[in-house]
Motif scaffolding. Structure first.
Motif, PDB file in Angstrom:
ATOM      1  N   ASN A 119      32.232  42.374  17.753  1.00  0.00           N
ATOM      2  CA  ASN A 119      33.257  43.374  18.029  1.00  0.00           C
ATOM      3  C   ASN A 119      34.472  42.782  18.771  1.00  0.00           C
ATOM      4  OD1 ASN A 119      34.168  46.014  17.751  1.00  0.00           O
ATOM      5  ND2 ASN A 119      33.412  46.632  19.753  1.00  0.00           N
ATOM      6  N   MET A 120      34.956  41.642  18.257  1.00  0.00           N
ATOM      7  CA  MET A 120      36.099  40.974  18.873  1.00  0.00           C
ATOM      8  C   MET A 120      37.387  41.174  18.071  1.00  0.00           C
ATOM      9  SD  MET A 120      34.692  37.343  20.364  1.00  0.00           S
ATOM     10  CE  MET A 120      33.176  37.196  21.281  1.00  0.00           C
ATOM     11  N   GLN A 121      37.430  42.189  17.211  1.00  0.00           N
ATOM     12  CA  GLN A 121      38.600  42.399  16.358  1.00  0.00           C
ATOM     13  C   GLN A 121      39.890  42.610  17.152  1.00  0.00           C
ATOM     14  OE1 GLN A 121      35.555  43.902  15.999  1.00  0.00           O
ATOM     15  NE2 GLN A 121      35.382  44.898  14.009  1.00  0.00           N
ATOM     16  N   ALA A 122      39.772  43.117  18.371  1.00  0.00           N
ATOM     17  CA  ALA A 122      40.970  43.385  19.176  1.00  0.00           C
ATOM     18  C   ALA A 122      41.701  42.100  19.562  1.00  0.00           C
ATOM     19  CB  ALA A 122      40.591  44.164  20.437  1.00  0.00           C
ATOM     20  N   LEU A 123      41.028  40.958  19.435  1.00  0.00           N
ATOM     21  CA  LEU A 123      41.643  39.674  19.778  1.00  0.00           C
ATOM     22  C   LEU A 123      42.613  39.187  18.703  1.00  0.00           C
ATOM     23  CD1 LEU A 123      38.589  37.635  21.143  1.00  0.00           C
ATOM     24  CD2 LEU A 123      40.532  38.468  22.470  1.00  0.00           C
ATOM     25  N   VAL A 124      42.551  39.797  17.503  1.00  0.00           N
ATOM     26  CA  VAL A 124      43.332  39.274  16.372  1.00  0.00           C
ATOM     27  C   VAL A 124      44.187  40.369  15.740  1.00  0.00           C
ATOM     28  CG1 VAL A 124      41.576  37.515  15.921  1.00  0.00           C
ATOM     29  CG2 VAL A 124      41.497  39.673  14.652  1.00  0.00           C
ATOM     30  N   ASP A 125      45.196  39.915  14.978  1.00  0.00           N
ATOM     31  CA  ASP A 125      46.080  40.849  14.272  1.00  0.00           C
ATOM     32  C   ASP A 125      45.641  41.069  12.825  1.00  0.00           C
ATOM     33  OD1 ASP A 125      48.013  41.083  16.468  1.00  0.00           O
ATOM     34  OD2 ASP A 125      48.448  38.984  16.015  1.00  0.00           O
ATOM     35  N   ARG A 126      45.045  40.023  12.245  1.00  0.00           N
ATOM     36  CA  ARG A 126      44.555  40.103  10.875  1.00  0.00           C
ATOM     37  C   ARG A 126      43.215  39.379  10.790  1.00  0.00           C
ATOM     38  NH1 ARG A 126      48.313  41.625   7.123  1.00  0.00           N
ATOM     39  NH2 ARG A 126      47.125  40.762   5.396  1.00  0.00           N
ATOM     40  N   ILE A 127      42.377  39.821   9.849  1.00  0.00           N
ATOM     41  CA  ILE A 127      41.076  39.182   9.648  1.00  0.00           C
ATOM     42  C   ILE A 127      41.065  38.487   8.293  1.00  0.00           C
ATOM     43  CG2 ILE A 127      38.597  39.568   9.353  1.00  0.00           C
ATOM     44  CD1 ILE A 127      38.828  41.891  11.327  1.00  0.00           C
ATOM     45  N   LEU A 128      40.813  37.182   8.336  1.00  0.00           N
ATOM     46  CA  LEU A 128      40.673  36.365   7.124  1.00  0.00           C
ATOM     47  C   LEU A 128      39.193  36.052   6.939  1.00  0.00           C
ATOM     48  CD1 LEU A 128      41.435  34.425   4.821  1.00  0.00           C
ATOM     49  CD2 LEU A 128      42.070  32.731   6.563  1.00  0.00           C
ATOM     50  N   VAL A 129      38.611  36.577   5.874  1.00  0.00           N
ATOM     51  CA  VAL A 129      37.192  36.345   5.590  1.00  0.00           C
ATOM     52  C   VAL A 129      37.057  35.241   4.546  1.00  0.00           C
ATOM     53  CG1 VAL A 129      35.074  37.335   4.604  1.00  0.00           C
ATOM     54  CG2 VAL A 129      36.462  38.685   6.195  1.00  0.00           C
ATOM     55  N   ILE A 130      36.229  34.250   4.860  1.00  0.00           N
ATOM     56  CA  ILE A 130      35.900  33.197   3.905  1.00  0.00           C
ATOM     57  C   ILE A 130      34.613  33.627   3.208  1.00  0.00           C
ATOM     58  CG2 ILE A 130      35.563  30.730   3.554  1.00  0.00           C
ATOM     59  CD1 ILE A 130      38.196  31.577   5.056  1.00  0.00           C
ATOM     60  N   ASP A 131      34.681  33.776   1.904  1.00  0.00           N
ATOM     61  CA  ASP A 131      33.543  34.285   1.142  1.00  0.00           C
ATOM     62  C   ASP A 131      33.035  33.213   0.182  1.00  0.00           C
ATOM     63  OD1 ASP A 131      31.761  36.454   0.524  1.00  0.00           O
ATOM     64  OD2 ASP A 131      32.845  36.739  -1.360  1.00  0.00           O
ATOM     65  N   THR A 132      31.727  33.150   0.047  1.00  0.00           N
ATOM     66  CA  THR A 132      31.116  32.220  -0.903  1.00  0.00           C
ATOM     67  C   THR A 132      29.795  32.796  -1.376  1.00  0.00           C
ATOM     68  OG1 THR A 132      30.618  29.870  -1.284  1.00  0.00           O
ATOM     69  CG2 THR A 132      29.779  30.821   0.754  1.00  0.00           C
ATOM     70  N   SER A 133      29.237  32.219  -2.420  1.00  0.00           N
ATOM     71  CA  SER A 133      27.970  32.729  -2.944  1.00  0.00           C
ATOM     72  C   SER A 133      26.822  32.369  -2.011  1.00  0.00           C
ATOM     73  CB  SER A 133      27.693  32.138  -4.328  1.00  0.00           C
ATOM     74  OG  SER A 133      27.396  30.754  -4.212  1.00  0.00           O
ATOM     75  N   ARG A 134      25.776  33.148  -2.080  1.00  0.00           N
ATOM     76  CA  ARG A 134      24.576  32.886  -1.280  1.00  0.00           C
ATOM     77  C   ARG A 134      24.006  31.507  -1.609  1.00  0.00           C
ATOM     78  NH1 ARG A 134      21.293  36.570   1.282  1.00  0.00           N
ATOM     79  NH2 ARG A 134      19.181  35.861   1.764  1.00  0.00           N
ATOM     80  N   GLN A 135      24.028  31.140  -2.891  1.00  0.00           N
ATOM     81  CA  GLN A 135      23.497  29.836  -3.299  1.00  0.00           C
ATOM     82  C   GLN A 135      24.279  28.693  -2.660  1.00  0.00           C
ATOM     83  OE1 GLN A 135      20.564  29.517  -5.145  1.00  0.00           O
ATOM     84  NE2 GLN A 135      20.792  27.456  -4.297  1.00  0.00           N
TER      85      GLN A 135
END
Length: 198
Positions: A119-135
């Motif tokens: 729950n640290m979203q207040a520290l940032v202006d935008r959230i960049l998620v790095i996504d990859t496959s489970r494998q």
């Protein structure tokens, strides 16, 4: 300055991507894991409280805290995990804020693997998620950490589900393909972040 919170599951490529932003575009990178390591060092601000919580058996001969030991303990015990988070997280947040104030750039990256979970979203202006496959996660982490895929699977299962994490994303990098594809996505986002600061 625009604060970009970079997050993603284990083995998604957070370090590779943040290093590229830093090395190619000279973007400052603040790493929450590195801050945690410093806090847990013998001279760190969380050392005494953590030893008090886990006992002397968490200390190595070098006087450093055995992070593998902590990982196993909190993985098996939610109460211990929550207690450790109460020690570490406020100090990590304070250090991130302090470091951000030192920069004079258009934007910076703040790498927080458990950004949403903690729950640290207040520290940032935008959230960049790095996504990859489970494998990819299983293959990369088992090769990197020299551990079994079953162990990695346990870690992945304990983390936030990828689809759930993506709901919080302002921006997404998909790290499943060739390096050229990854570089192109980073380049596009770098330009986007510069444009957002105009």
């Amino acid at each position: 300055m625009l604060r970009i919170g970079l997050t993603g599951g284990i083995g998604s490529g957070k370090t590779t991507i943040s290093n590229h932003f830093r090395d190619t575009y000279n973007i400052p990178v603040i790493d929450a894991d590195e801050i945690s390591r410093q806090l847990l060092s013998p001279t760190g601000k969380a050392y005494i409280e953590t030893v008090r919580l886990f006992g002397a058996e968490c200390i190595l001969d070098s006087k450093n805290i055995d992070r593998q030991f902590l990982r196993k303990k909190i993985f098996a015990n939610d109460d211990l995990r929550i207690s450790l988070e109460k020690i570490i997280h406020p100090k990590v947040q304070a250090e991130i804020t302090s470091q951000v104030d030192m920069f004079d750039t258009k934007y910076c990256l703040i790498v927080i693997p458990l950004l949403i979970e903690s729950n640290m979203q207040a520290l940032v202006d935008r959230i960049l998620v790095i996504d990859t496959s489970r494998q990819n996660q299983l293959d990369r982490v088992s090769a990197r950490d020299q551990c079994s895929k079953d162990h990695v699977e346990d870690i992945v299962n304990a983390q936030m589900d990828s689809k759930e994490r993506l709901k919080y994303a302002d921006d997404i990098i998909t790290n499943n393909g060739k390096r050229e594809d990854l570089i192109q996505q980073i380049e596009q986002l770098h330009q986007k972040y510069l444009d957002l600061t105009i």
